[in-house]
Design a protein around this motif. Sequence first.
Motif, PDB file in Angstrom:
ATOM      1  N   SER A 417     -16.823  53.806  17.965  1.00  0.00           N
ATOM      2  CA  SER A 417     -16.773  53.056  16.702  1.00  0.00           C
ATOM      3  C   SER A 417     -18.001  53.286  15.832  1.00  0.00           C
ATOM      4  N   ARG A 418     -19.104  53.828  16.402  1.00  0.00           N
ATOM      5  CA  ARG A 418     -20.298  54.088  15.610  1.00  0.00           C
ATOM      6  C   ARG A 418     -20.368  55.532  15.123  1.00  0.00           C
ATOM      7  N   LEU A 419     -19.377  56.338  15.435  1.00  0.00           N
ATOM      8  CA  LEU A 419     -19.313  57.720  14.958  1.00  0.00           C
ATOM      9  C   LEU A 419     -18.813  57.720  13.518  1.00  0.00           C
ATOM     10  N   GLY A 420     -19.613  58.268  12.590  1.00  0.00           N
ATOM     11  CA  GLY A 420     -19.264  58.198  11.176  1.00  0.00           C
ATOM     12  C   GLY A 420     -18.840  59.502  10.550  1.00  0.00           C
ATOM     13  N   ILE A 421     -19.385  60.622  11.031  1.00  0.00           N
ATOM     14  CA  ILE A 421     -19.113  61.929  10.433  1.00  0.00           C
ATOM     15  C   ILE A 421     -18.982  62.972  11.526  1.00  0.00           C
ATOM     16  N   LEU A 422     -18.014  63.888  11.362  1.00  0.00           N
ATOM     17  CA  LEU A 422     -17.909  65.081  12.183  1.00  0.00           C
ATOM     18  C   LEU A 422     -17.869  66.292  11.267  1.00  0.00           C
ATOM     19  N   ALA A 423     -18.749  67.245  11.526  1.00  0.00           N
ATOM     20  CA  ALA A 423     -18.845  68.452  10.713  1.00  0.00           C
ATOM     21  C   ALA A 423     -18.621  69.672  11.597  1.00  0.00           C
ATOM     22  N   PRO A 424     -18.225  70.797  11.028  1.00  0.00           N
ATOM     23  CA  PRO A 424     -18.095  72.022  11.825  1.00  0.00           C
ATOM     24  C   PRO A 424     -19.474  72.572  12.172  1.00  0.00           C
ATOM     25  N   LEU A 473     -16.251  68.271   6.088  1.00  0.00           N
ATOM     26  CA  LEU A 473     -16.461  67.261   7.133  1.00  0.00           C
ATOM     27  C   LEU A 473     -15.299  66.285   7.205  1.00  0.00           C
ATOM     28  N   TRP A 474     -15.230  65.585   8.327  1.00  0.00           N
ATOM     29  CA  TRP A 474     -14.442  64.365   8.458  1.00  0.00           C
ATOM     30  C   TRP A 474     -15.404  63.192   8.320  1.00  0.00           C
ATOM     31  N   ILE A 475     -15.000  62.165   7.578  1.00  0.00           N
ATOM     32  CA  ILE A 475     -15.899  61.046   7.321  1.00  0.00           C
ATOM     33  C   ILE A 475     -15.095  59.747   7.245  1.00  0.00           C
ATOM     34  N   ARG A 476     -15.687  58.677   7.705  1.00  0.00           N
ATOM     35  CA  ARG A 476     -15.023  57.374   7.606  1.00  0.00           C
ATOM     36  C   ARG A 476     -14.940  56.944   6.142  1.00  0.00           C
ATOM     37  N   GLY A 477     -13.848  56.278   5.816  1.00  0.00           N
ATOM     38  CA  GLY A 477     -13.615  55.889   4.435  1.00  0.00           C
ATOM     39  C   GLY A 477     -14.654  54.939   3.876  1.00  0.00           C
TER      40      GLY A 477
END
Length: 650
Positions: A417-424, A473-477
């Motif tokens: 739940s504390r993961l906010g961003i995933l990048a390549p 990236l993937w990012i939380r809204g």
Amino acid sequence: MKRLCIYLTYDKQGIVDNYIGYILSEMRNCAEYIVVICNMTEVFSGMDILERYSDKIICRENIGFDAGGFKEALCRFIGWDTVLQYEELILVNDSFFGPFIPMKDIFSEMENRNVDFWGLAKHGTYEEKGSIKFFEHIQSYFLVIGSTMLHSEQFKNYWEDMPFYSTFLDVVYQHEVKFTSYFKSLGYTYDVLADIEINDSQLNLANNYIQYAKISYELIEKRNFPFLKRQQFANNTLSNQTQENLFQAINYIDEKTNYDINLIWNNIIRTFDMTDLHRNLCLQYIISPERRKTVNVRNIVIMVHAMYESAIEYVCEYLDRLGEEWKSCVWVISEKENIIRGYQEQGIKGEVLHRKNSNVQIDLKKYDFVCILHDVDMTSDMTPNYVGKSYFYSVWENLLKNQNHVLGILEKFEKESRLGILAPPQPIFANYFGELGNGWDGYYEEIEGAVKKLRLNCHLSEDTPPYRIMSDLWIRGDIISQIVEHGSEYCQWLPYLWSYFAQDKGYYCGIVESVNYASMNEVNLSFYLNEILAQIKAEYGPFHNLCEMKEKLLLNGLKAFCEKNARILIYGAGYYAKKYKDFLSNVEACVVSDGEKKADYLGEFPIMYLSEVKEINKCGIVLCLNKKNQEHVLPVLKRFGVKDCFCISE
């Protein structure tokens, strides 16, 4: 037993976090009176936490570090008449999380050992190259002093005679390292809670190390050490690296103890650099290809920023892998109408992004997760198109490989739940290899200014660039909606700012890869590393670890610097000067800033003030200072006309 507890805390922002409240509440079960020393002149947030659990709160300037705070508490703020009314004294600082078992159980266990003073852990005797560097000692972040020792004149005199140390290393070597052996020599007995000795060597004392910094998971699970030291979240020690994942310790605390793991996350995300957290927690995620259940995609949006007509074919191949249901989540944004038409013909939504109005009307606040992607020039007009295609592959294969891969990414967000961003991962092929090691690319001041204007609560350091400079990236809204609210003023700096926006909202960030890409990348990284090390060894000779390699490069650089300068000055007379002075030639003297306290000599070299040096502009100067002090001194030397400097960097 009647105990006095002195708890010392320091925070650069003047904030007291809830993990401190937890340990104070545990100490309340063991101590009759608690005094909190704040090594900061003002507490801006969290004073209510201290008031809830302590009997007295004292704010002071951070003079002398922890040892200085304890000294003033004992000798001045509380006073010996009051201190000596107690049977035991507890000296604790804020450098660790825990306890993960009740503190009263710890005190009960240590009472049965019947010693004069005790702590949580110790460092074994350390000997290097036949010379004892220091003897076994209790690490000073937690000390309990029993009645006999507490009421002795030796203990009182120890603190009364202690100076206010000017550097952290002075505190370590003049106080922490010597405290145990000094009182042992006077006949006092000691012990520690943790089973540390099992990992120490009696045969090779050079192999004894700070165990909490290397094997925290083992200590917590097996060695009776129910605490986690904060320092290791920023531990950049290069020698004798281990492969243990600190995340193992985090997971163990979360799953096997009653400790609220958010007490740790709330503090480390606020106070540590995201790059250090990424490295030390190994926040690298590999998405397995196992089949997953589909999810409701209404709260997801995939934004494709399209610039190249040549990329439409390749982008649509990935979008088609998502399936028809997911296509409703995709928005293609472009400045060119012909590109939008091309995607619309493929059944993808699109919108023209006009230069004068760059705010595309997509309400990002309503989405839980947003994926931001860019296309790539697939022609060979600028570079061979295999380079562009490789870059495209490195982004899309890891962020949008297929529907199952995306579901795996969403699972990671849901689980953590504390993961906010995933990048390549950072590209390492072709000319992208040369971008490694560039740091801030010269933009630190601009990013620092943006962070201040945006009032982002994050940790920024010129020495530590973002863990990833990214556009995809993937990012939380809730993070990206915060960014949209700030408008387009900072769009040009977004690749540098993403992780700091996440940190401000209480999230950490990571890298994501597909299994296939991670396998390929591992092979490539090993190949590049082998090529680099072979080149360095051929030129500078063999070495065994990263620390030795950096030392060889540094010493060779110093040698070359001394050879081209007939006159050498060492700027500084402290730790780095003592460490490197014997490797320098042509040295005339050591130099310190005017007005600074100084001795007359450092070894055989006289110590002079800067203004005393004649024709300093004709000297080569080796700055034996830490990076922060180097930043202050370099402009001063420039005003003196000095053009040739060598900065010690470790």
